[in-house]
Design a protein around this motif. Sequence first.
Motif, PDB file in Angstrom:
ATOM      1  N   GLN A 221     112.496  19.667  35.075  1.00  0.00           N
ATOM      2  CA  GLN A 221     112.555  20.770  34.099  1.00  0.00           C
ATOM      3  C   GLN A 221     111.259  20.861  33.308  1.00  0.00           C
ATOM      4  OE1 GLN A 221     115.471  22.882  32.996  1.00  0.00           O
ATOM      5  NE2 GLN A 221     115.742  22.539  35.175  1.00  0.00           N
ATOM      6  N   ILE A 222     110.789  19.703  32.875  1.00  0.00           N
ATOM      7  CA  ILE A 222     109.563  19.689  32.072  1.00  0.00           C
ATOM      8  C   ILE A 222     108.387  20.199  32.900  1.00  0.00           C
ATOM      9  CG2 ILE A 222     107.899  18.144  30.945  1.00  0.00           C
ATOM     10  CD1 ILE A 222     110.358  16.418  30.121  1.00  0.00           C
ATOM     11  N   LYS A 223     108.332  19.760  34.161  1.00  0.00           N
ATOM     12  CA  LYS A 223     107.265  20.216  35.047  1.00  0.00           C
ATOM     13  C   LYS A 223     107.296  21.736  35.198  1.00  0.00           C
ATOM     14  CE  LYS A 223     105.723  16.738  38.272  1.00  0.00           C
ATOM     15  NZ  LYS A 223     106.152  16.003  39.459  1.00  0.00           N
ATOM     16  N   GLY A 224     108.510  22.279  35.372  1.00  0.00           N
ATOM     17  CA  GLY A 224     108.670  23.722  35.522  1.00  0.00           C
ATOM     18  C   GLY A 224     108.162  24.454  34.296  1.00  0.00           C
ATOM     19  N   ARG A 225     108.506  23.923  33.123  1.00  0.00           N
ATOM     20  CA  ARG A 225     108.083  24.576  31.882  1.00  0.00           C
ATOM     21  C   ARG A 225     106.558  24.520  31.734  1.00  0.00           C
ATOM     22  NH1 ARG A 225     111.876  22.208  27.896  1.00  0.00           N
ATOM     23  NH2 ARG A 225     113.426  22.835  29.442  1.00  0.00           N
ATOM     24  N   LEU A 226     106.003  23.391  32.184  1.00  0.00           N
ATOM     25  CA  LEU A 226     104.552  23.222  32.117  1.00  0.00           C
ATOM     26  C   LEU A 226     103.852  24.308  32.947  1.00  0.00           C
ATOM     27  CD1 LEU A 226     103.072  20.896  30.624  1.00  0.00           C
ATOM     28  CD2 LEU A 226     102.492  20.008  32.896  1.00  0.00           C
ATOM     29  N   LYS A 227     104.425  24.596  34.123  1.00  0.00           N
ATOM     30  CA  LYS A 227     103.838  25.625  34.982  1.00  0.00           C
ATOM     31  C   LYS A 227     103.883  26.983  34.294  1.00  0.00           C
ATOM     32  CE  LYS A 227     104.829  23.462  39.367  1.00  0.00           C
ATOM     33  NZ  LYS A 227     105.942  23.329  40.310  1.00  0.00           N
ATOM     34  N   GLN A 228     105.017  27.260  33.616  1.00  0.00           N
ATOM     35  CA  GLN A 228     105.141  28.530  32.891  1.00  0.00           C
ATOM     36  C   GLN A 228     104.056  28.629  31.832  1.00  0.00           C
ATOM     37  OE1 GLN A 228     109.176  28.536  31.442  1.00  0.00           O
ATOM     38  NE2 GLN A 228     109.855  29.951  33.048  1.00  0.00           N
ATOM     39  N   ILE A 229     103.852  27.520  31.128  1.00  0.00           N
ATOM     40  CA  ILE A 229     102.847  27.516  30.072  1.00  0.00           C
ATOM     41  C   ILE A 229     101.459  27.770  30.658  1.00  0.00           C
ATOM     42  CG2 ILE A 229     101.673  26.030  28.380  1.00  0.00           C
ATOM     43  CD1 ILE A 229     104.442  24.704  27.915  1.00  0.00           C
ATOM     44  N   LEU A 230     101.193  27.153  31.823  1.00  0.00           N
ATOM     45  CA  LEU A 230      99.903  27.376  32.482  1.00  0.00           C
ATOM     46  C   LEU A 230      99.687  28.849  32.788  1.00  0.00           C
ATOM     47  CD1 LEU A 230      99.483  24.411  34.980  1.00  0.00           C
ATOM     48  CD2 LEU A 230      98.032  24.984  33.029  1.00  0.00           C
ATOM     49  N   THR A 231     100.757  29.516  33.279  1.00  0.00           N
ATOM     50  CA  THR A 231     100.644  30.928  33.639  1.00  0.00           C
ATOM     51  C   THR A 231     100.284  31.780  32.421  1.00  0.00           C
ATOM     52  OG1 THR A 231     102.375  30.504  35.238  1.00  0.00           O
ATOM     53  CG2 THR A 231     101.835  32.803  34.844  1.00  0.00           C
ATOM     54  N   ILE A 232     100.892  31.459  31.301  1.00  0.00           N
ATOM     55  CA  ILE A 232     100.601  32.241  30.101  1.00  0.00           C
ATOM     56  C   ILE A 232      99.236  31.855  29.526  1.00  0.00           C
ATOM     57  CG2 ILE A 232     101.457  32.922  27.811  1.00  0.00           C
ATOM     58  CD1 ILE A 232     104.181  31.736  28.692  1.00  0.00           C
ATOM     59  N   SER A 233      98.871  30.591  29.731  1.00  0.00           N
ATOM     60  CA  SER A 233      97.696  30.100  29.015  1.00  0.00           C
ATOM     61  C   SER A 233      96.379  30.657  29.551  1.00  0.00           C
ATOM     62  CB  SER A 233      97.656  28.574  29.038  1.00  0.00           C
ATOM     63  OG  SER A 233      97.446  28.134  30.358  1.00  0.00           O
ATOM     64  N   SER A 234      96.317  31.026  30.849  1.00  0.00           N
ATOM     65  CA  SER A 234      95.020  31.466  31.370  1.00  0.00           C
ATOM     66  C   SER A 234      94.496  32.736  30.689  1.00  0.00           C
ATOM     67  CB  SER A 234      95.057  31.599  32.890  1.00  0.00           C
ATOM     68  OG  SER A 234      95.873  32.669  33.269  1.00  0.00           O
ATOM     69  N   PRO A 235      95.310  33.792  30.532  1.00  0.00           N
ATOM     70  CA  PRO A 235      94.773  34.963  29.803  1.00  0.00           C
ATOM     71  C   PRO A 235      94.432  34.630  28.342  1.00  0.00           C
ATOM     72  CG  PRO A 235      97.017  35.394  30.603  1.00  0.00           C
ATOM     73  CD  PRO A 235      96.664  34.029  31.038  1.00  0.00           C
ATOM     74  N   ILE A 236      95.264  33.808  27.714  1.00  0.00           N
ATOM     75  CA  ILE A 236      94.994  33.454  26.320  1.00  0.00           C
ATOM     76  C   ILE A 236      93.677  32.684  26.206  1.00  0.00           C
ATOM     77  CG2 ILE A 236      95.794  32.019  24.383  1.00  0.00           C
ATOM     78  CD1 ILE A 236      98.630  32.788  25.134  1.00  0.00           C
ATOM     79  N   PHE A 237      93.475  31.784  27.161  1.00  0.00           N
ATOM     80  CA  PHE A 237      92.246  31.001  27.162  1.00  0.00           C
ATOM     81  C   PHE A 237      91.020  31.906  27.290  1.00  0.00           C
ATOM     82  CE2 PHE A 237      88.971  28.927  29.786  1.00  0.00           C
ATOM     83  CZ  PHE A 237      88.560  27.955  28.894  1.00  0.00           C
ATOM     84  N   ILE A 238      91.077  32.845  28.222  1.00  0.00           N
ATOM     85  CA  ILE A 238      89.944  33.767  28.426  1.00  0.00           C
ATOM     86  C   ILE A 238      89.679  34.578  27.155  1.00  0.00           C
ATOM     87  CG2 ILE A 238      89.287  35.917  29.640  1.00  0.00           C
ATOM     88  CD1 ILE A 238      88.748  33.494  31.299  1.00  0.00           C
ATOM     89  N   LEU A 239      90.756  35.065  26.522  1.00  0.00           N
ATOM     90  CA  LEU A 239      90.597  35.863  25.303  1.00  0.00           C
ATOM     91  C   LEU A 239      89.953  35.034  24.188  1.00  0.00           C
ATOM     92  CD1 LEU A 239      93.911  37.934  25.264  1.00  0.00           C
ATOM     93  CD2 LEU A 239      91.586  38.779  25.651  1.00  0.00           C
TER      94      LEU A 239
END
Lengths: 273, 260
Positions: A24-42
């Motif tokens: 479950q934690i791994k799955g959530r981590l992947k979700q966070i990664l997906t959201i984090s890339s646009p935020i990181f670029i911004l």
Amino acid sequence: MKEKMKRHNHDPFAVEQEEWRKRQIKGRLKQILTISSPIFILLLWEFLSRTEIVDPRFFPPPTEIVGTFLVMGTSGELFDHIGISLFRIFAGFLLGVIPAVILGLIMGLYSPVRHFFSPLIMALMPIPTLALLPIILIIFGVGEVSKIVTIAGSVFFPVIINTVAGVVNIDRIYLDVAKNYGADSKNYFFKIALPGSLPVMLEGIQMGQAIALLTIVAAEMMGANSGIGYLIWTSYKAFLLKEMYVGLVLISFFGYLFSLILRGFQNKLLPWR
Amino acid sequence: MVNSKISIRHLTKVFYKKGNSVTALKDISMDVKDGEFICLIGPSGCGKTTLLRILADLEKPSIGDFTIDQRKEGRPLQSMVFQERGVIPWLTVEENVAFGLKMRHLPKSVIKERTAYYLEKVGLDRFAKLYPKELSGGMKQRVSIARAFANDPEILLMDEPFAALDEQNKFILQEELLSIWAETKKTVLFITHSIDEALLLSDRILLMSTQPGQIIDEKVIDLPRPRNMEQVRADPVMAKHFVDIWNHLHDEVQSSRVKG
């Protein structure tokens, strides 16, 4: 060794529960990664622009683009541009998709029709509809129809090609089943050809959607006095780069939104996949 | 033969290709009685599937003809149970079973009743609303069988319906098929590779030669019904049939190798 002992003492459910929690934690981590890339670029953009490592005149910081968006939004003019562009996209999209699906199904089902139309489609497809814009403007005038036709023309090709491929690649055995159980041509069309080709057809429609957005911007740059493309073009010419970025971000946003909507549609239409 | 359900007369099928024509079936003549369960057995590529496809109206014979006797007005002549992938993936289990009935535009109430009946017969009533992707291989073949029986045809054609299943599932489905068949008394033409399967199911086994496909021998299986696999295995006559058929297949495969 000690750890191994500890594991033995647990009951199997507790061990598996622990494993499950880790997954479950791994799955959530992947979700966070997906959201984090646009935020990181911004954030990176914001930082580089604020510190003037990149020229803020060409790359204004995202927060300022958002500010510009809000200012433009309050005047109401921005929403007129968005509205007219969306109208052109929807109308053009439908005008392209509907005939492409119908002709594509017929071509897929009847090989003489397919052989007759294929060379025409192959020959016309590489011509960018935008290159025909002057002709389209002459025929349809400078009004809405010319933009809608331009978009329809661009959407048409990927959809028809995917629809034909979808029908042609239906497993032969389903055609045999239909024939063996006495399907008439109407049932053949609606129970076999249409649902069987739908997955590939929808991929084509997804592609058509992306092309519609590309086309609208270019078409509005060339021959319009409203719309998001017009906004981008005039802002650029007046060196109002923040306004230009608002237009670009809007296009990107709508592209993403339409993709999500079509994916949702796909899952609804293809429950059997 | 008078009163035969299927009669095939001098049927030959050639697949023509430039420079390399293949005679798939050569001068096939046979009769099948009403209610008979016939298995066709022969080496791969002997044209047994071609014969079935011709009877199913999916292929035309080159010369010769066949008739299927229609006893009841409006009843379809034949329905086919296809090899493993014959279940349509975009229709639910229920819609698959009802497929033939819907294609024939029968009244809704009839469709509903017959579909429910055969779903229950093959034990899939709980899975009626599912799509085939959620079913195991054995369950998919049950759908295929229910679809064919629900269509209530004059004869049933089965093209190795259990070939892709594992042993246990195969036994279970064979016995289920026999019990539905015993109830409906349909005429069945069944293709198989498996000698055990043929012995268990058939009233008569037709042996086919390798290319060009011809019917070269037949075995009448008069083991009393209802049968099960244990009986087939325990019966000395069946054991002899098994060896005979085995030798026949072996010889055919050998001779085709020599020719090839």
